[in-house]
Design an enzyme around this catalytic site. Sequence first.
Site, PDB file in Angstrom:
ATOM      1  CB  ILE B 160      -0.942  -0.035   1.215  1.00 35.15           C
ATOM      2  CG1 ILE B 160      -1.991  -1.110   0.962  1.00 35.15           C
ATOM      3  CG2 ILE B 160      -1.611   1.318   1.445  1.00 35.15           C
ATOM      4  CD1 ILE B 160      -2.659  -1.610   2.159  1.00 35.15           C
ATOM      5  CB  CYS B 161       0.912   4.344  -0.052  1.00 30.34           C
ATOM      6  SG  CYS B 161       1.494   6.019  -0.314  1.00 30.34           S
TER       7      CYS B 161
END
Lengths: 246, 396
Positions: B160-161
Site C-alpha cells: 500500500i502506497c
Amino acid sequence: MPAVAEIFGEALKSYVESLEKSVSFTRSPDGGESEGEGASPKKSMPHPPGSLLSFQKLCSDIANQLSAAVPGVGLSGLSRVTANILIDSFKEEYQKCLNVPALGLTRFYQERMNKTLETCSSFQSSLTEFFQLLAIPLERASDALQEEMGKAVQEVQDSLHDHETLYRFWIEKLEEYYLSLLKSQQYTEALAKTLSSLCEYRKAREKFLLDLLQDWPIATTKEMDEIGRDLYLLKKRVRELEKKVR
Amino acid sequence: MKKAIDADIAAPFRIAVSIIIDKLTGGEMTMPLSYLGEARKILTGPLHTEIATTPYDVVYQEDRVKLKHYRRQAEAALSTPLLVIYAQINRETMLDLQPGRSVLNTFLESGLDVYMIDWGYPTRKDRYLTIEDHIDGYMNNIVDFILERHGLAQLNLMGICQGGTFCVIYAALQPEKIKNLITTVTPTNFDTGVNVLNDWARLLDQDKLIETYGNFPGDLMNLGFLLLNPARLIIDKYVSLLGNLTDRDFVENFVRMERWIFDSPDFPGEAFKEFIQYFYKENRLIRNELDVGGRRVHLKNITMPVLNIYAKQDHLVPPEMCDRYIHETGSVDKENLCLDTGHIGIYVSSKMQSEFGPKIVRWLAARDDVRSPRQKNGKKQQARRVAGTRKGRRYH
C-alpha cells in the site's frame, strides 16, 4: 524602498512636531498648567495633538500615503510592505549586531546564544514571508467574491444571495487560487527556505541548550545518538554473523 | 454577508469568517439553540469512534516491528496466505476503520489468510535504519517466518502506497518467494511533472532535516499534506463538521478519520533521506538504477502475476506515478486497474467496499491453483513461471 522610508520619516516627524505643539498648548507661557481660556484652542480641535486620536489619524495617513506610493500595492498589501520593511531592517541592522565577535572565556557560549537568537529571527522572517504567500489566495478569493456580488446586484441575481451558494463560490475560488499558488516556484522556494531556516534554528537552539544541560546529570541527544548508532551497528553485525552461522 | 466590506488589511480574513458564519447560521449570526443543544448531547454523550477492531494475534516481533495475523471469519478459500505491507506514513489501521468499511473484513469474510506488518512508532534510535534494513531485514525475515509457518515456498504480497514501493523492490530481489504481487496506489515513477509533492520533495534538503530531527516527524509530514489543499483540508472539512454536529453517524465517522489521519509515526531518518534522494530526486527504481544491499533492483525480475490498482483522483500519488512500472516488469500476467476515487477513498469510501477488496479476492482466487510446498531437503521451490498460462490476462 526609499519612498516608503521617506513616508515613514515624514509622518513621524510631523507626529513629533504635533507632540511638541501639544506640550506648548497644555502649558501656560510661565510653565504652569493651562486652565480656563488657555485650554480653549485644544478643545476646539477635532484631534488634539498628541492624543490617541491624533496618533490613529497619523497611522491612517501613513497607510494612505504608502498605499498611493507603492505601485500595485493596495491597502490589503500593506501588511506585506510593513513586513518587508521589518525583515530588511533586521537583516541590515540587528543581524549585524549578533555577528559582533564574542571574546573571553565564555566566547563560545556567547556565540551559541547569539546564533540561537539570529537563527530564531531568521526563521521568523522566513515564516512571515511564507504566511504572506498563504494569505494571497484568501485576498484573491474575497476580491473575487465581492466582484461576483457586485455583478449579482447589478443583474438582480438572487441566487448569489443564498449563503450556501456564496460559501461554495468562495471555497471553490479559494481552492483554485491555492492550487495555483502551490504550483508556483515562488511558493516552493519559500517553503524550502522556511524549512531550512527552521532546521538551522532548531540546531542552534539545541547546541545552546546543551551548554545549559551540561551541568545537569542528564544525557544529551548527541550522547543518545552516539549510543543509538553503536547499537545499530552492533545489531547489524550480530545479524550478519547469525546468518553465517546458520 | 450581503453588504460589501470595505477593503482593508484584515478584510479577507473578516470576509472568510463572515461567509463561514453565514453559511452555518443561514445569515442569522447565531445557531438555533435546539441545534446547539442536540450537538452538545452528541458531543458529550458516548461516541463509537474506535478503529481497527478486527481481532488479530501478534505472531512475530522484531524490534518495534510486529506481524499481525488476523483471525479468519470464513472457511479458507485460498491456499496461499496474503502479506500486506503498509506504508511507513500513517498507520495500517486505515484498512480497518470500522465494520462495513474495512478492506480487512472483506478479505477475512472471503476466506483469505491475512498477515499485516505493523511498523510501529520509530524512536530516535531508529534514525539509522536504511531502506535495506527494512526490506532485506524486517520484510525478508517476516516473509521467511510466514513461509516457514505454513510450510510454503511462496506467499501473496500486497503493498500500500510507499509500502507498495517496498513490495516492488522485494519482489524484484526475491521473486522466488512471491506467488502474486498486488500494488495499490504505489509510487514507482517519480518524474511525472504533475505532482506538487514531487516539486516540493526535489527542493527539500533532506540531509539537513534529518540532521536536525533525527527521524522525519510525522506531524511535519501531515502539515505538508494539509498544505496540499488548505481550502478543503483546513477550512471546508471542519465547516462541514460544524454543520453536521447533530448527525451522530457523521460525527463518529469524522472522528474515526481524524484519529487515523493524525496518528502519524515518524519516518526513520536514513530511510527517509534515501527515499527522497533515490526516488523523488533521482527516480532510480523505474530506471532500474536502484541498489539495495549491494544488489541491483531489476524490474524485469518481477515475473509473477501483478495486479496494480491506483486512483484516478489521487493527488498524493497520481496515476502517472503508478501506471508505468508494470510495463517494465518481466511478468506477462499483469493488470493495471484505475478506479474513480482518491488516495484514501480507494480503501475507505462506501462505494469502493464493493469494488476494491472483492476485485483483489477474485484476482487472487483465480491464481491460487496449486500449493507450492517446500521441498523435502529444505530448499525452497523455484518460482514457477506463470507467464502465458492464464486466460483473460490484461495489458494496459
